[in-house]
Write a protein that holds these residues in place. Sequence first.
Motif, PDB file in Angstrom:
ATOM      1  N   VAL A   7       0.849  -1.187   0.000  1.00  0.00           N
ATOM      2  CA  VAL A   7       0.000   0.000   0.000  1.00  0.00           C
ATOM      3  C   VAL A   7       0.886   1.238   0.000  1.00  0.00           C
ATOM      4  O   VAL A   7       1.884   1.290   0.725  1.00  0.00           O
ATOM      5  N   ARG A   8       0.516   2.240  -0.816  1.00  0.00           N
ATOM      6  CA  ARG A   8       1.243   3.513  -0.830  1.00  0.00           C
ATOM      7  C   ARG A   8       0.306   4.607  -0.343  1.00  0.00           C
ATOM      8  O   ARG A   8      -0.774   4.814  -0.898  1.00  0.00           O
ATOM      9  N   ALA A   9       0.744   5.337   0.692  1.00  0.00           N
ATOM     10  CA  ALA A   9      -0.010   6.464   1.231  1.00  0.00           C
ATOM     11  C   ALA A   9       0.163   7.674   0.315  1.00  0.00           C
ATOM     12  O   ALA A   9       1.058   7.708  -0.534  1.00  0.00           O
ATOM     13  N   THR A  10      -0.661   8.685   0.503  1.00  0.00           N
ATOM     14  CA  THR A  10      -0.610   9.863  -0.354  1.00  0.00           C
ATOM     15  C   THR A  10       0.704  10.627  -0.247  1.00  0.00           C
ATOM     16  O   THR A  10       1.072  11.349  -1.166  1.00  0.00           O
ATOM     17  N   ASP A  11       1.426  10.461   0.861  1.00  0.00           N
ATOM     18  CA  ASP A  11       2.719  11.149   0.998  1.00  0.00           C
ATOM     19  C   ASP A  11       3.875  10.327   0.431  1.00  0.00           C
ATOM     20  O   ASP A  11       5.029  10.696   0.553  1.00  0.00           O
ATOM     21  N   GLY A  12       3.565   9.186  -0.197  1.00  0.00           N
ATOM     22  CA  GLY A  12       4.590   8.352  -0.822  1.00  0.00           C
ATOM     23  C   GLY A  12       5.103   7.210   0.040  1.00  0.00           C
ATOM     24  O   GLY A  12       5.833   6.347  -0.448  1.00  0.00           O
ATOM     25  N   THR A  13       4.733   7.177   1.310  1.00  0.00           N
ATOM     26  CA  THR A  13       5.150   6.084   2.188  1.00  0.00           C
ATOM     27  C   THR A  13       4.546   4.776   1.678  1.00  0.00           C
ATOM     28  O   THR A  13       3.350   4.707   1.414  1.00  0.00           O
ATOM     29  N   THR A  14       5.385   3.769   1.524  1.00  0.00           N
ATOM     30  CA  THR A  14       4.939   2.480   1.014  1.00  0.00           C
ATOM     31  C   THR A  14       5.285   1.393   2.021  1.00  0.00           C
ATOM     32  O   THR A  14       6.447   1.229   2.376  1.00  0.00           O
ATOM     33  N   TRP A  15       4.253   0.683   2.478  1.00  0.00           N
ATOM     34  CA  TRP A  15       4.447  -0.422   3.410  1.00  0.00           C
ATOM     35  C   TRP A  15       3.825  -1.677   2.824  1.00  0.00           C
ATOM     36  O   TRP A  15       2.821  -1.628   2.117  1.00  0.00           O
ATOM     37  N   THR A  16       4.410  -2.818   3.162  1.00  0.00           N
ATOM     38  CA  THR A  16       3.846  -4.112   2.776  1.00  0.00           C
ATOM     39  C   THR A  16       3.185  -4.719   4.001  1.00  0.00           C
ATOM     40  O   THR A  16       3.791  -4.805   5.077  1.00  0.00           O
TER      41      THR A  16
END
Length: 137
Positions: A74-83
């Motif tokens: 998943v990628r948040a609107t600020d660009g943070t990407t977590w699995t």
Amino acid sequence: VLNGVLADAASATPTASTPATKAAAVRRLGRALVRLRLLGGIHGEFTFETKTGARTLAFERGTVLSVAGSDVTVRATDGTTWTWVLTSASIVRENGSRTSAKSLAGGQLVFAAGPVSGTTRDARLIVIRNAAKQQQS
């Protein structure tokens, strides 16, 4: 609200010994994750002390980039990407109802939350958000 989240999560003991105690712990963790969803925010982690040691809960709102096996990225609107890792305890909801993890697909807006163990984020709750409702608000 945050105190309620931490209180529910702290009482969800992962090492419960009986099936009834385990079920109660799962219900408390579920309530904590729902309250965490209501807090708002894009993503974050909360670490707190319990009787059995430190625990961390994480959450993220964003767009599903990929679903591969038990991994949901998943990628948040600020660009943070977590699995996020789907487990047998994962619950996926869409339109207010429980659905299968097979409903997850790239491009969907989601809220994901669950406990963190090391670098692994267990997806205990994933809510698929309706894109039309998001554009109206």
